[in-house]
Design a protein around this motif. Structure first.
Motif, PDB file in Angstrom:
ATOM      1  N   ILE A  94      59.939  47.076  80.260  1.00 37.17           N
ATOM      2  CA  ILE A  94      60.755  46.341  81.232  1.00 37.17           C
ATOM      3  C   ILE A  94      59.849  45.488  82.119  1.00 37.17           C
ATOM      4  N   GLN A  95      58.736  46.069  82.560  1.00 40.13           N
ATOM      5  CA  GLN A  95      57.794  45.320  83.391  1.00 40.13           C
ATOM      6  C   GLN A  95      57.233  44.122  82.619  1.00 40.13           C
ATOM      7  N   ILE A  96      56.946  44.308  81.355  1.00 37.65           N
ATOM      8  CA  ILE A  96      56.438  43.211  80.525  1.00 37.65           C
ATOM      9  C   ILE A  96      57.500  42.123  80.400  1.00 37.65           C
ATOM     10  N   ARG A  97      58.743  42.512  80.132  1.00 41.42           N
ATOM     11  CA  ARG A  97      59.818  41.532  79.951  1.00 41.42           C
ATOM     12  C   ARG A  97      60.095  40.723  81.214  1.00 41.42           C
ATOM     13  N   GLN A  98      59.937  41.324  82.383  1.00 47.25           N
ATOM     14  CA  GLN A  98      60.245  40.594  83.607  1.00 47.25           C
ATOM     15  C   GLN A  98      59.012  39.956  84.255  1.00 47.25           C
ATOM     16  N   GLU A 102      43.024  35.269  80.529  1.00 46.58           N
ATOM     17  CA  GLU A 102      43.099  36.308  79.496  1.00 46.58           C
ATOM     18  C   GLU A 102      44.288  37.234  79.738  1.00 46.58           C
ATOM     19  N   TYR A 103      44.488  37.606  81.005  1.00 48.64           N
ATOM     20  CA  TYR A 103      45.610  38.493  81.349  1.00 48.64           C
ATOM     21  C   TYR A 103      46.935  37.795  81.052  1.00 48.64           C
ATOM     22  N   LYS A 104      47.047  36.521  81.426  1.00 48.29           N
ATOM     23  CA  LYS A 104      48.281  35.777  81.180  1.00 48.29           C
ATOM     24  C   LYS A 104      48.557  35.664  79.685  1.00 48.29           C
ATOM     25  N   GLN A 105      47.518  35.389  78.892  1.00 52.29           N
ATOM     26  CA  GLN A 105      47.692  35.298  77.443  1.00 52.29           C
ATOM     27  C   GLN A 105      48.122  36.644  76.866  1.00 52.29           C
ATOM     28  N   SER A 106      47.513  37.701  77.354  1.00 54.23           N
ATOM     29  CA  SER A 106      47.854  39.053  76.894  1.00 54.23           C
ATOM     30  C   SER A 106      49.310  39.385  77.219  1.00 54.23           C
ATOM     31  N   MET A 107      49.749  39.055  78.428  1.00 61.25           N
ATOM     32  CA  MET A 107      51.126  39.344  78.835  1.00 61.25           C
ATOM     33  C   MET A 107      52.124  38.493  78.044  1.00 61.25           C
ATOM     34  N   LYS A 148      51.718  37.417  75.029  1.00 56.09           N
ATOM     35  CA  LYS A 148      51.742  38.005  73.688  1.00 56.09           C
ATOM     36  C   LYS A 148      52.629  39.261  73.686  1.00 56.09           C
ATOM     37  N   LEU A 149      52.462  40.098  74.704  1.00 54.97           N
ATOM     38  CA  LEU A 149      53.301  41.304  74.815  1.00 54.97           C
ATOM     39  C   LEU A 149      54.771  40.939  74.992  1.00 54.97           C
ATOM     40  N   LYS A 192      56.271  38.368  73.760  1.00 57.93           N
ATOM     41  CA  LYS A 192      56.780  37.984  72.446  1.00 57.93           C
ATOM     42  C   LYS A 192      57.022  39.213  71.575  1.00 57.93           C
ATOM     43  N   ILE A 193      56.134  40.175  71.655  1.00 61.36           N
ATOM     44  CA  ILE A 193      56.282  41.398  70.857  1.00 61.36           C
ATOM     45  C   ILE A 193      57.537  42.166  71.264  1.00 61.36           C
ATOM     46  N   TYR A 194      57.772  42.284  72.568  1.00 61.55           N
ATOM     47  CA  TYR A 194      58.886  43.090  73.071  1.00 61.55           C
ATOM     48  C   TYR A 194      60.115  42.272  73.441  1.00 61.55           C
ATOM     49  N   ALA A 195      60.161  41.005  73.016  1.00 60.73           N
ATOM     50  CA  ALA A 195      61.303  40.150  73.333  1.00 60.73           C
ATOM     51  C   ALA A 195      62.586  40.707  72.716  1.00 60.73           C
ATOM     52  N   LEU A 196      63.681  40.557  73.432  1.00 60.34           N
ATOM     53  CA  LEU A 196      64.981  41.000  72.907  1.00 60.34           C
ATOM     54  C   LEU A 196      65.625  39.929  72.051  1.00 60.34           C
ATOM     55  N   ASP A 197      65.230  38.683  72.242  1.00 66.01           N
ATOM     56  CA  ASP A 197      65.754  37.583  71.450  1.00 66.01           C
ATOM     57  C   ASP A 197      65.043  37.589  70.102  1.00 66.01           C
ATOM     58  N   ASP A 198      65.789  37.740  69.016  1.00 67.96           N
ATOM     59  CA  ASP A 198      65.199  37.827  67.680  1.00 67.96           C
ATOM     60  C   ASP A 198      64.358  36.608  67.319  1.00 67.96           C
ATOM     61  N   ASP A 199      64.701  35.450  67.867  1.00 65.42           N
ATOM     62  CA  ASP A 199      63.946  34.240  67.540  1.00 65.42           C
ATOM     63  C   ASP A 199      62.526  34.289  68.100  1.00 65.42           C
ATOM     64  N   ASP A 200      62.356  34.973  69.227  1.00 64.41           N
ATOM     65  CA  ASP A 200      61.047  35.028  69.878  1.00 64.41           C
ATOM     66  C   ASP A 200      60.237  36.243  69.465  1.00 64.41           C
ATOM     67  N   GLN A 201      60.866  37.199  68.821  1.00 69.07           N
ATOM     68  CA  GLN A 201      60.203  38.466  68.529  1.00 69.07           C
ATOM     69  C   GLN A 201      59.268  38.335  67.335  1.00 69.07           C
ATOM     70  N   GLU A 202      58.081  38.886  67.474  1.00 67.31           N
ATOM     71  CA  GLU A 202      57.129  38.896  66.378  1.00 67.31           C
ATOM     72  C   GLU A 202      57.128  40.288  65.766  1.00 67.31           C
ATOM     73  N   GLU A 203      56.784  40.344  64.509  1.00 62.87           N
ATOM     74  CA  GLU A 203      56.667  41.639  63.852  1.00 62.87           C
ATOM     75  C   GLU A 203      55.428  42.350  64.364  1.00 62.87           C
ATOM     76  N   VAL A 204      55.576  43.604  64.696  1.00 62.35           N
ATOM     77  CA  VAL A 204      54.452  44.402  65.151  1.00 62.35           C
ATOM     78  C   VAL A 204      53.928  45.182  63.962  1.00 62.35           C
ATOM     79  N   GLU A 205      52.652  45.044  63.718  1.00 63.25           N
ATOM     80  CA  GLU A 205      52.077  45.728  62.560  1.00 63.25           C
ATOM     81  C   GLU A 205      51.475  47.030  62.981  1.00 63.25           C
TER      82      GLU A 205
END
Length: 190
Positions: free
Chosen positions: A153-157, A167-172, A174-175, A177-190
């Motif tokens: 939730i903290q990542i999403r908001q 670096e922190y902004k890029q990391s956040m 990326k996170l 995109k990983i945890y996005a609820l919108d399927d178009d923005d979500q990346e597959e997590v390996e």
């Protein structure tokens, strides 16, 4: 939710008493029905009432009204914004900005399960049929910050702010995109 009121297991509507099963898993089944695009509104209302009340004959004339009453009174929980006051004690105008969805009960199921296990030692599979919807909602809202669901939730908001490193902004981002609820923005997590 009021702590001095009992959890709802029955109610009266239009002069008739109804027993209602508001176990959290039952309510989640109701949401599945509501999201089914192949069903008409009347069919959704009827199926939802059967899920919550069990098999019983419903008067067709009140099915939609009864369902609306149940949804508004017992299922939908509005997250009210706290009233803010100015220095003189006057209420400030309420900002009616569209709130970003932070949790999806379906997509976040594994994170919710893990968070309940971590925070409360509660196995939600073992609580099916017994944990009331209002209890579930309260526990979900009250998850401690160190649980995976609260962290997501903290990542999403999160929004970038001055003073954060690139670096922190890029990391956040990326996170997010990983945890996005919108399927178009979500990346597959390996």
């Amino acid at each position: 939710m009021r702590l001095n009121d009992p959890l709802v297991t029955s109610f009266e509507y239009d002069g008739k008493e109804y027993a209602i099963d508001l176990a959290f898993d039952n309510v989640l089944d109701v949401f599945d029905v509501l999201n089914d695009e192949l069903l008409r509104d009347y069919e959704k209302a009827e199926i939802c009432l059967i899920l919550l009340f069990g098999e019983q004959p419903f008067d067709e004339a009140i099915t939609i009204d009864l369902w609306n009453h149940v949804y508004e009174s017992f299922i939908y929980i509005e997250n009210e914004q706290p009233i803010e006051y100015d220095l003189k004690g006057n209420p400030l105008p309420v900002q009616h900005e569209e709130q970003k969805q932070l949790i999806d009960l379906d997509k976040d199921a594994e994170y919710i399960f893990a968070s309940f296990q971590q925070a409360y030692g509660m196995n939600l599979y073992q609580e099916q049929g017994s944990l009331h919807w209002h209890e579930f909602q309260s526990l979900l809202q009250g998850l401690p910050d160190d649980t995976i669901m609260k962290r997501i939730i903290q990542i999403r908001q999160w929004e970038p702010s001055k003073g954060e490193s690139t670096e922190y902004k890029q990391s956040m981002r990326k996170l997010q995109k990983i945890y996005a609820l919108d399927d178009d923005d979500q990346e597959e997590v390996e």
